[in-house]
Motif scaffolding. Structure first.
Motif, PDB file in Angstrom:
ATOM      1  N   PRO A 169      -3.239   7.696  -3.685  1.00  0.00           N
ATOM      2  CA  PRO A 169      -2.380   7.172  -2.481  1.00  0.00           C
ATOM      3  C   PRO A 169      -2.041   8.681  -1.539  1.00  0.00           C
ATOM      4  O   PRO A 169      -2.076   9.825  -2.407  1.00  0.00           O
ATOM      5  CB  PRO A 169      -1.126   6.632  -3.039  1.00  0.00           C
ATOM      6  N   GLU A 239       7.133   3.311   2.925  1.00  0.00           N
ATOM      7  CA  GLU A 239       5.684   2.956   2.456  1.00  0.00           C
ATOM      8  C   GLU A 239       4.871   2.362   3.292  1.00  0.00           C
ATOM      9  O   GLU A 239       5.175   1.010   3.848  1.00  0.00           O
ATOM     10  CB  GLU A 239       6.050   2.133   1.174  1.00  0.00           C
ATOM     11  N   ILE A 241       1.070   0.809   4.084  1.00  0.00           N
ATOM     12  CA  ILE A 241      -0.485   0.428   3.541  1.00  0.00           C
ATOM     13  C   ILE A 241      -1.297   0.243   4.806  1.00  0.00           C
ATOM     14  O   ILE A 241      -1.203  -0.315   5.707  1.00  0.00           O
ATOM     15  CB  ILE A 241      -0.099  -0.909   2.870  1.00  0.00           C
ATOM     16  N   THR A 257      -7.620  -0.698   0.536  1.00  0.00           N
ATOM     17  CA  THR A 257      -6.461  -0.248   0.869  1.00  0.00           C
ATOM     18  C   THR A 257      -5.961   1.022   0.255  1.00  0.00           C
ATOM     19  O   THR A 257      -6.414   1.278  -0.827  1.00  0.00           O
ATOM     20  CB  THR A 257      -5.416  -1.556   0.673  1.00  0.00           C
ATOM     21  N   THR A 258      -4.967   1.830   0.877  1.00  0.00           N
ATOM     22  CA  THR A 258      -4.279   2.720   0.194  1.00  0.00           C
ATOM     23  C   THR A 258      -2.906   2.622   0.693  1.00  0.00           C
ATOM     24  O   THR A 258      -2.735   2.057   1.743  1.00  0.00           O
ATOM     25  CB  THR A 258      -4.891   3.956   0.734  1.00  0.00           C
ATOM     26  N   THR A 259      -2.017   3.388   0.137  1.00  0.00           N
ATOM     27  CA  THR A 259      -0.665   3.507   0.021  1.00  0.00           C
ATOM     28  C   THR A 259      -0.437   5.086   0.640  1.00  0.00           C
ATOM     29  O   THR A 259      -1.156   6.063   0.310  1.00  0.00           O
ATOM     30  CB  THR A 259       0.092   3.419  -1.143  1.00  0.00           C
ATOM     31  N   ASN A 261       2.794   7.243   1.115  1.00  0.00           N
ATOM     32  CA  ASN A 261       4.501   7.446   1.087  1.00  0.00           C
ATOM     33  C   ASN A 261       4.652   8.632   2.207  1.00  0.00           C
ATOM     34  O   ASN A 261       4.430   9.754   2.078  1.00  0.00           O
ATOM     35  CB  ASN A 261       4.667   7.860  -0.181  1.00  0.00           C
TER      36      ASN A 261
END
Length: 641
Positions: A169, A239, A241, A257-259, A261
């Motif tokens: 992430p 956050e 996505i 997918t990835t997060t 922040n």
């Protein structure tokens, strides 16, 4: 045999000799019959002598390649293509041989028909192609019918890998109040499928969570702000996505997918404000210079450098009497005493204090002004003040050999009140548990009460008290730091027991030991030791001492030829002197053992009893002894005869 000139040219370029050729060979970049041939299509059917074959002269044919789809899951071997020689009459007299990468393990060939099959599941991401060699042999004689030829089997890609964010992430920051479209971070997804074939590796980005605050560029993966005036003070963390989908985002594509922040970093968009417009404070008239009177605080919703504050006194009748400083840790204004106070002279003061941001951003000046003011009222209180020492701290140096009862410092205090009461002095015994010092009750003379030893206590920190005679509750104190200075009262000595060993065959001038010394004293210019033989050993015929002039000394033999049987142990007294005033010295003893050694100089025994026993004999000595025994036996037999 090939019948077109084009086929003949291809065979000539490949170096296939005159007769070996490949069926189902074609370059993926070429379209034949409006589609890419699948495994098992024989080129014999695609390149017959028809006129239209000459109408495709612009296409680039590759004649030595097979193509087969990866990830085949059927139960039967997967047909790849066919090898054929025009010398093959179909009677089984030709034997086809396959060699090279994967031959017999991944790919097999029917040695009669030339059919090639894949017998293992193929994965293009593990290996994209295999280079093999084909040969046609006379089955009866094993003789090659033509030279060996090389060809390639390429693994054809299918969409079996989803896009992956290898660096996720992600963590990113963007300033609050940033304009719409401000770049935040770029995310990148990789797809292990073949990017040169179809859309299997063509990735499209989209945002699944994070609207309406952020957006993502579908092609580049660049995330940007999408909402105006995002305020960190309202919401700081987001956050987001992000999805990456292959097949150009079409239905049926694989996705990952990835997060991300994202934190809004602070900008200076909030002016400071005092929650109180009036402060009431009080201070004792005895408050010393720089002592704290009170604190004021201007609140700022920003953080870090943007919340930094600078406090100043801008007006008031106490501007010359008080000062204000900013505490950088808590951003408060600390009001301190700048000049001595007197209740009898002035009982109250008024200050006007300003708190302002020193770091401003021009684009937010319209939200200002970025400063605020408050009024501080300070009352001076009348108190009976304790005695005050002058100076407020004492530092005393005294040699460790000072005589008991010597005055080392005069401690002085006075009553700051008008009455000027008499003072009595004493030592806080918790600060001097060893009772090394005492102070004269009336004069404040600080004296030694016990012998001082720097090697035991090099520093003393005591507290002297001063009490008003008429009001014993008024007690002042002062810290006195006493440094005990070194004098030369310790002789140098060996730090440990020294024992040396020498061989019986030692030579004159041979080094047998290096010695050093320690001294508990600590002279200003450092220690320097001098070594020599003790007076009683000054004419020692066996050993001598060489001073290295670096606080060490070498012990050397003075002669050669020592014998255990004569004397197995020597005791050598060594005199060690320091460079102090006065010079102090001591005598240390070096124990030297005489040992028997082998020819290489290695010690075998240091015990006189063991000297009589043969510990180790060379091969020549053993032969000599055996020869002597043999001679004795012969002589004995002769005598008997």
């Amino acid at each position: 045999m090939w019948t077109t000139g084009r086929m003949s040219n291809a065979k000539s370029r490949l170096g296939l000799g005159t007769s070996l050729y490949f069926w189902a060979l074609m370059d993926l970049t070429t379209t034949v019959l409006s589609s890419t041939p699948m495994p098992g299509v024989e080129l014999e059917t695609l390149f017959s002598d028809r006129p239209q074959s000459h109408q495709r002269s612009k296409r680039s044919w590759v004649w030595n390649q097979f193509f087969v789809l990866e990830e085949y899951t059927g139960t039967d071997p997967l047909y790849v293509g066919k090898l054929h020689s025009d010398m093959d009459r179909g009677d089984g007299s030709i034997k086809y041989i396959l060699s090279g990468e994967g031959a017999g393990i991944v790919f097999t060939i029917d040695d009669t028909t030339g059919d090639i099959h894949a017998i293992q599941r193929l994965d293009r991401e593990e290996r994209a192609q295999y280079t093999l060699r084909a040969q046609a042999l006379d089955r009866r004689t094993g003789r090659p019918m033509e030279p060996e030829s090389e060809f390639i089997i390429k693994i054809q890609d299918i969409n079996d890998n989803e896009p992956k964010f290898l660096d996720g992430p992600y963590i990113a920051t963007v300033p609050e109040m940033s304009p719409v479209g401000t770049s935040v971070i770029q995310v990148t997804a990789t797809d292990a499928d073949d990017p040169t074939y179809g859309n299997s590796a063509r990735v499209v980005y989209s945002i699944l969570q994070g609207q309406p605050y952020f957006s993502v560029d579908s092609k580049t993966g660049v995330i940007r702000t999408a909402l105006m005036n995002m305020d960190r003070e309202a919401k700081e963390y987001y956050e987001v996505i992000i999805q990456a989908k292959d097949m150009g985002g079409q239905l049926g594509g694989l996705a990952g997918t990835t997060t991300v922040n994202i934190t809004l970093s602070d900008v200076n968009d909030n002016p400071p404000r005092f929650p109180q417009k009036h402060y009431q404070m009080s201070v004792l008239e005895s408050a010393p210079i720089s002592s704290t009177v009170g604190r004021v605080f201007a609140k700022d919703l920003d953080e870090g450098i943007n919340a930094e504050m600078k406090y100043t006194i801008v007006d008031g009748d106490g501007a010359d009497t008080f000062d204000i400083n900013t505490d950088p840790n808590f951003q408060v204004g600390i009001i301190t005493v700048k000049k001595p106070l007197s209740f009898e002279s002035k009982k109250s003061y008024t200050l006007k204090v300003e708190g302002a941001n020193p770091h401003l951003e021009m684009r937010f000046l319209n939200l200002g002004p970025f400063q605020d003011t408050t009024t501080v009222h300070i009352s001076v209180e009348d108190v009976d003040e304790p005695p005050v020492f002058e100076p407020s701290f004492y530092f005393v140096e005294v040699p460790e050999d000072v005589t008991i009862g010597t005055t080392i410092q005069i401690i002085s205090a006075k009553d700051p009140d008008v009455t000027n009461n008499s003072i009595r002095y004493s030592i806080d015994r918790s600060s001097d548990p060893g009772r090394f010092f005492y102070v004269d009750i009336t004069t404040g003379a600080l004296m030694t009460a016990r012998p001082l030893d720097r090697e035991e206590f090099s520093w003393h920190n005591i507290t002297v008290l001063a009490m008003e005679m008429n009001n014993p509750s008024q007690v002042g104190s002062v810290a006195v730091t006493i440094k005990v200075l070194d004098v030369n009262d310790n002789a140098p000595e060996f730090p440990r027991f020294y024992e040396a060993f020498i061989c019986e065959n030692a030579k004159a001038g041979q080094l047998i030991q290096t010695v050093s010394a320690v001294d508990q004293d600590d002279p200003h210019n450092g220690q320097h030791f001098y070594y020599s033989l003790a007076p009683e050993a000054a004419n020692n015929p066996n050993f001598t001492v060489r001073d290295n002039q670096d606080n060490t000394a070498r012990i050397l033999t003075r002669r050669s030829g020592f014998r255990q049987q004569e004397q197995s142990v020597f005791y050598l007294p060594i005199l060690i002197a320091d460079s102090g005033q006065p010079v102090l010295s001591s005598t240390g003893t070096l124990t030297i053992q005489v040992c028997s050694c082998n020819e290489d100089g290695h010690i075998m025994s240091c015990s006189p009893e063991a000297y009589m026993l043969p510990v180790s004999l060379s091969r020549g000595a053993l032969i000599a002894i055996l020869a002597c025994i043999f001679v004795l036996l012969v002589l004995s037999n002769c005598h008997q005869l």
